[in-house]
Write a protein that holds these residues in place. Sequence first.
Motif, PDB file in Angstrom:
ATOM      1  N   LYS A 187      -3.438   4.585  -3.149  1.00 38.57           N
ATOM      2  CA  LYS A 187      -4.300   5.735  -2.892  1.00 38.57           C
ATOM      3  C   LYS A 187      -4.047   6.864  -3.877  1.00 38.57           C
ATOM      4  O   LYS A 187      -4.923   7.671  -4.150  1.00 38.57           O
ATOM      5  CB  LYS A 187      -4.022   6.260  -1.483  1.00 38.57           C
ATOM      6  CG  LYS A 187      -5.002   5.798  -0.445  1.00 38.57           C
ATOM      7  CD  LYS A 187      -4.552   6.400   0.839  1.00 38.57           C
ATOM      8  CE  LYS A 187      -5.623   6.639   1.834  1.00 38.57           C
ATOM      9  NZ  LYS A 187      -5.017   7.177   3.057  1.00 38.57           N
ATOM     10  N   GLN A 202       7.414   8.557   9.993  1.00 40.93           N
ATOM     11  CA  GLN A 202       7.674   9.988   9.833  1.00 40.93           C
ATOM     12  C   GLN A 202       7.463  10.743  11.146  1.00 40.93           C
ATOM     13  O   GLN A 202       7.589  11.947  11.198  1.00 40.93           O
ATOM     14  CB  GLN A 202       6.735  10.582   8.766  1.00 40.93           C
ATOM     15  CG  GLN A 202       6.888   9.989   7.387  1.00 40.93           C
ATOM     16  CD  GLN A 202       8.157  10.446   6.686  1.00 40.93           C
ATOM     17  OE1 GLN A 202       8.996  11.103   7.280  1.00 40.93           O
ATOM     18  NE2 GLN A 202       8.311  10.063   5.432  1.00 40.93           N
ATOM     19  N   THR A 247       7.877  12.079  15.115  1.00 33.45           N
ATOM     20  CA  THR A 247       9.025  12.541  15.882  1.00 33.45           C
ATOM     21  C   THR A 247       9.590  11.353  16.656  1.00 33.45           C
ATOM     22  O   THR A 247       8.857  10.402  16.961  1.00 33.45           O
ATOM     23  CB  THR A 247       8.605  13.619  16.891  1.00 33.45           C
ATOM     24  OG1 THR A 247       7.618  13.055  17.749  1.00 33.45           O
ATOM     25  CG2 THR A 247       8.024  14.826  16.198  1.00 33.45           C
ATOM     26  N   GLU A 277      -8.278   0.792   8.793  1.00 39.32           N
ATOM     27  CA  GLU A 277      -8.474   1.502   7.535  1.00 39.32           C
ATOM     28  C   GLU A 277      -9.953   1.470   7.123  1.00 39.32           C
ATOM     29  O   GLU A 277     -10.486   2.464   6.641  1.00 39.32           O
ATOM     30  CB  GLU A 277      -7.595   0.870   6.450  1.00 39.32           C
ATOM     31  CG  GLU A 277      -7.498   1.648   5.176  1.00 39.32           C
ATOM     32  CD  GLU A 277      -6.842   3.007   5.355  1.00 39.32           C
ATOM     33  OE1 GLU A 277      -6.027   3.161   6.290  1.00 39.32           O
ATOM     34  OE2 GLU A 277      -7.157   3.913   4.574  1.00 39.32           O
ATOM     35  N   LEU A 331     -11.619   4.049   9.051  1.00 39.98           N
ATOM     36  CA  LEU A 331     -11.250   5.403   8.631  1.00 39.98           C
ATOM     37  C   LEU A 331     -11.985   5.807   7.360  1.00 39.98           C
ATOM     38  O   LEU A 331     -12.332   6.975   7.175  1.00 39.98           O
ATOM     39  CB  LEU A 331      -9.737   5.483   8.411  1.00 39.98           C
ATOM     40  CG  LEU A 331      -8.920   5.573   9.692  1.00 39.98           C
ATOM     41  CD1 LEU A 331      -7.454   5.341   9.403  1.00 39.98           C
ATOM     42  CD2 LEU A 331      -9.111   6.922  10.349  1.00 39.98           C
ATOM     43  N   VAL A 332     -12.200   4.836   6.475  1.00 39.86           N
ATOM     44  CA  VAL A 332     -12.937   5.168   5.259  1.00 39.86           C
ATOM     45  C   VAL A 332     -14.430   5.245   5.570  1.00 39.86           C
ATOM     46  O   VAL A 332     -15.149   6.086   5.046  1.00 39.86           O
ATOM     47  CB  VAL A 332     -12.660   4.129   4.153  1.00 39.86           C
ATOM     48  CG1 VAL A 332     -13.395   4.511   2.882  1.00 39.86           C
ATOM     49  CG2 VAL A 332     -11.177   4.038   3.873  1.00 39.86           C
ATOM     50  N   HIS A 348       4.387   7.804   2.051  1.00 38.88           N
ATOM     51  CA  HIS A 348       3.430   8.492   1.181  1.00 38.88           C
ATOM     52  C   HIS A 348       3.527   7.971  -0.235  1.00 38.88           C
ATOM     53  O   HIS A 348       3.241   8.687  -1.190  1.00 38.88           O
ATOM     54  CB  HIS A 348       3.671   9.996   1.228  1.00 38.88           C
ATOM     55  CG  HIS A 348       3.610  10.552   2.607  1.00 38.88           C
ATOM     56  ND1 HIS A 348       2.430  10.638   3.308  1.00 38.88           N
ATOM     57  CD2 HIS A 348       4.576  10.995   3.442  1.00 38.88           C
ATOM     58  CE1 HIS A 348       2.676  11.137   4.505  1.00 38.88           C
ATOM     59  NE2 HIS A 348       3.977  11.345   4.622  1.00 38.88           N
ATOM     60  N   LYS A 351      -4.501   6.332  14.870  1.00 42.19           N
ATOM     61  CA  LYS A 351      -4.453   7.230  13.723  1.00 42.19           C
ATOM     62  C   LYS A 351      -5.014   8.596  14.108  1.00 42.19           C
ATOM     63  O   LYS A 351      -4.477   9.632  13.727  1.00 42.19           O
ATOM     64  CB  LYS A 351      -5.272   6.603  12.595  1.00 42.19           C
ATOM     65  CG  LYS A 351      -5.072   7.264  11.253  1.00 42.19           C
ATOM     66  CD  LYS A 351      -3.816   6.741  10.571  1.00 42.19           C
ATOM     67  CE  LYS A 351      -3.614   7.455   9.243  1.00 42.19           C
ATOM     68  NZ  LYS A 351      -2.471   6.917   8.509  1.00 42.19           N
ATOM     69  N   LYS A 352      -6.087   8.597  14.868  1.00 42.23           N
ATOM     70  CA  LYS A 352      -6.690   9.860  15.287  1.00 42.23           C
ATOM     71  C   LYS A 352      -5.746  10.652  16.197  1.00 42.23           C
ATOM     72  O   LYS A 352      -5.818  11.863  16.270  1.00 42.23           O
ATOM     73  CB  LYS A 352      -8.016   9.602  16.024  1.00 42.23           C
ATOM     74  CG  LYS A 352      -9.114   9.109  15.122  1.00 42.23           C
ATOM     75  CD  LYS A 352      -9.596  10.220  14.230  1.00 42.23           C
ATOM     76  CE  LYS A 352     -10.325   9.651  13.021  1.00 42.23           C
ATOM     77  NZ  LYS A 352     -10.654  10.655  12.025  1.00 42.23           N
ATOM     78  N   LEU A 353      -4.896   9.931  16.928  1.00 41.73           N
ATOM     79  CA  LEU A 353      -3.936  10.605  17.811  1.00 41.73           C
ATOM     80  C   LEU A 353      -2.641  10.911  17.068  1.00 41.73           C
ATOM     81  O   LEU A 353      -1.649  11.280  17.677  1.00 41.73           O
ATOM     82  CB  LEU A 353      -3.624   9.730  19.020  1.00 41.73           C
ATOM     83  CG  LEU A 353      -4.751   9.521  20.026  1.00 41.73           C
ATOM     84  CD1 LEU A 353      -4.341   8.510  21.067  1.00 41.73           C
ATOM     85  CD2 LEU A 353      -5.100  10.838  20.681  1.00 41.73           C
ATOM     86  N   ARG A 354      -2.630  10.724  15.766  1.00 39.67           N
ATOM     87  CA  ARG A 354      -1.442  10.930  14.935  1.00 39.67           C
ATOM     88  C   ARG A 354      -0.281  10.053  15.398  1.00 39.67           C
ATOM     89  O   ARG A 354       0.852  10.492  15.471  1.00 39.67           O
ATOM     90  CB  ARG A 354      -1.047  12.412  14.923  1.00 39.67           C
ATOM     91  CG  ARG A 354      -2.125  13.284  14.288  1.00 39.67           C
ATOM     92  CD  ARG A 354      -1.725  14.732  14.273  1.00 39.67           C
ATOM     93  NE  ARG A 354      -1.446  15.216  15.613  1.00 39.67           N
ATOM     94  CZ  ARG A 354      -0.352  15.886  15.928  1.00 39.67           C
ATOM     95  NH1 ARG A 354       0.549  16.152  15.016  1.00 39.67           N
ATOM     96  NH2 ARG A 354      -0.169  16.298  17.155  1.00 39.67           N
ATOM     97  N   LEU A 355      -0.616   8.817  15.764  1.00 40.40           N
ATOM     98  CA  LEU A 355       0.436   7.857  16.107  1.00 40.40           C
ATOM     99  C   LEU A 355       0.430   6.773  15.034  1.00 40.40           C
ATOM    100  O   LEU A 355      -0.607   6.207  14.712  1.00 40.40           O
ATOM    101  CB  LEU A 355       0.176   7.235  17.482  1.00 40.40           C
ATOM    102  CG  LEU A 355       0.345   8.169  18.672  1.00 40.40           C
ATOM    103  CD1 LEU A 355      -0.273   7.576  19.919  1.00 40.40           C
ATOM    104  CD2 LEU A 355       1.812   8.489  18.902  1.00 40.40           C
TER     105      LEU A 355
END
Lengths: 167, 504, 319
Positions: free
Chosen positions: B103, B164, B166, B219, B222-223, B298, B431-435
């Motif tokens: 990416k 990454q 918590t 993915e 998401l795109v 990343h 992904k939307k829930l940041r998991l």
Amino acid sequence: MTRSRVEAVCLLLLAVSMAVTGWVSLGYGLWRDGLPGAGLYPAVIAFLCAACAGVEAVRTQKGYNSEAEAPAGADDEAPEWSVHGIVWSKLAIYAVSFVVLVLTFDFLGFFVSSGTATLIILLFAERVGIAKAAFVTAALLFASYAIFEILLGVHFPAPAIAQFWNP
Amino acid sequence: MLESLSGLWLGLSTILTTTNIGLCFIGAVLGMIIGVLPGLGPAATMSLLLPITFRLDLVGALILMSGVYYGAMYGGSITSILVRIPGEAASVVTCIDGYAMAKKGRAGAALGLSAIGSFIAGILATFGIAMVGPSVAELARQFGPPEYTSLVLAGLLLSTWISQMTPMRSLIMICIGLLLATVGLDPIWGSDRFTLGVPELFDGISMPVLAMGLFGLAEILLVAERLRAPNPLVASDLSLRKLFPNRAEWREGGPAIARGSVVGFFLGILPGSGAVLAAFASYVLEKRLSSTPERFGHGAPAGVAGPEAANNSATQSSFIPLLCLGIPSNVVMAIMMGALLIQGVTPGPRLMTEHPDLFWGVIASMLIGNVILIVLNLPLISVFVRMLKVPFAYLAPTIFMFCVVGAYSIRYNLFDVLFLVLAGFSGYGLKKLRLDPAPLVLAFVLGDILEKSMRQSLILGLGSPAIFIQRPYSAALLAVAALLLAIQLFGPLLAVWKKRRKNS
Amino acid sequence: MLGSVFARLAVLVLSATAFGISDVRAEFPERPVQIILPYDAGANVDLVTRGILNVLSKELGQPAVVVNQPGASTVLGAVAVKNARPDGYTIGMLVVTTLAVVPNTRSVPFTSADFDYICQVYEAPSAVIVAKDSPFKSFADMVAFARENPAKFLYGSPGPGSFNHISFAALLGMQNLKGTHAPLSGNPAVYQAMGRGELVANLDSAATVRNYDNVKALMVLSKERIKFLPDVPSSGELNINFESPVWGGFLAPKGLPTAVKAKLESACKAAVTSDEYARAMERFSTIPKYRTGSDFSAYVEAERARYRKITDELGLSPK
């Protein structure tokens, strides 16, 4: 509704479903013949998960901006987290094509159903011209037939519908 | 030492015929193709090749089949890096940082690191098998359910480090992964759990299908939700010099390759899913050792180089139990054993003395095979990177169709296609829930082994958990796990305490 | 890649030239016949099936190919056969586990009425197997140990409710023994654990002794001794009235056209009774056994009933 609240509600739903899973596991039996039964391990995990999700739901609701913010260096992923700029219709068409494929895979066979799904994506979501879309779909189908069926010997099942006209 | 070198020499002289090198080439290339294709694994292809091996001599047959196996490891990373679809189960980890590198426009560098990493690991592992194979085979013999339980416990404690997120969020994902692994027939009593009466679920959820959905299909969605899909490669320079890893990437990737090779070698010896575990272990290790762990996830070069080296190394060292003990450690090795049995050879400790040409021939062929693969792979990198220039409008349905065929082909199972799509939607939601789904997949792999071996150990220990500390390897691994737990619990406390003392 | 394509082409060309394309055209089979096998490649049943393929292909005049479809203790393979079109182009190699054991230990989505039986292909005795360095010299030694140390007597199996589990439990039951069942994950894990001395014994097809280096057989479960294990006493000579053979045969989905069924039956008979097949089986320590479709069907029913009695006694039948 704010973003953190949506997250908190989803986490809460997760907690509830995990608690239900744990409840179901209890029915599998916790102990048998002096050894752990079929339900012990899943029950422990499910209840642990329910507890964690519950705690996290509360924390998210309270302190979304301070602690749970995306970690540093994640700016390149920022668009994925935001709701702005999502083209809902496009996303929905993709989702529909996935579902169409799953529902028709057995009945129409691999080639017809995945061809249909591809055409749906190309024509309605990506707005490709009909001729181009047909060409790409045909090429894709041929490629998967050549690679999988001929070269690698993957046998696609005969579509269930075929038995009606050729007994 | 000298013995093993002369053995390798014997092996090389056995296989340096046109036929054998040709078979090695065919095997390696075929392996790469099935590696690139998602889902379809080396086992399916090798069972297709099995009838052909009746007509080959035994050394040739094994060379062909082993080429397929490690060739798949080279190919598996390619789709992981380019489109975030694991081509092989063992390449799941590469989806994390490999795709992140792509990416950023460093797809070529990621492909280069993974190919060269695989090559170095392959060569190191070959010499490893030759020199210490028979002596470390003893390790495989000693590794039973109790040892596995302790190893997996340690691994599970490490799995919060993979992401990454918590620790609390990691723990949630780990629990979901562990629960998904319990779907299917209970390993001890045979009663069914969470299967909803679907026979296709009796053997549980398929790990490659789960990963394909959570990473790959998610993915695509998401795109797809954006009006004009961003093309990550638009900015990147496609000249060959820019395509290869630069000096900074080498500095990080090089040591990772060395460590990954060693980790992979030892985990590969253990019976079971060695290559997958090895890749995960190497990733966690690299992240832990790195001075910049926040860059993992990343596009950290070490997060690609280490795991890719580890899975190739593990693939090759998984030959050790079969060749030295006669125990097939996974389905692929069982097929190899079948090929041996068909021709009237029983693998076991006597194989090395009774059929030295066979034993050393297979090992030596790995040298040739790895050279063939690296020579093929490096020029292909620019071809693969160029493929990313295909507009997303065409790329998306292509990926989707290949995922569907791939998922179906693993077990010839329509249910897996349904599950693929379900996992895809779930991955999008997570992904939307940041998991982050990475700990979930790792926990799924470990959970499959954990519960089974824990309960089997209790039976073997006649109901007493003492078995876990009575056996040396198990006790040592448990100690490691305890240490890890201590670090995780007291590490943050210690940091807080230090800070306070500094302030006062 | 090329190898696979070449091999397919070679098979096609060979079979075409050997039998002349024109005169076979009209009748069954016009194209290759698929054999669904509910095991992974490399498993003993897989090797046995591949052993008969050559002969069967010759008899049919078309190549027969194996499709490995393992899963859910062979249940998924049986379901695939049941759901296939009854045109003779898809048949299955189903075995004792599929047809007689698993239907008694859990509910399965097929019954014997879903199949047309074509013929039986092999039947081989099983054996009581222990580690090579085990102190037991005979079956009696093992029984004596089990009687004194009932809690320590661990017997292995590749999974709960498997053929190995049920059969060994039945054999122990006949001696009024119980022992403790340790289900491990697959056969390699069983023989590894046996090598470490964790498992005392297990029951498996006698061929296992040839496939694994570190085990020996104490007793073969058959009336007489078998050719490839001449030193191992049979249960018949020890006056133990227990046989638990592994067997398998070809089945098709119900409703085959009569002509197609006849063709498959005759081809199967010729193949199973051929010398080439017998020689191939010698390598896998398995014994060819021919039964006609109806005899095979009756045999399967008898075996299923026998296992039903065992699982009922052991309390393993599904509720």
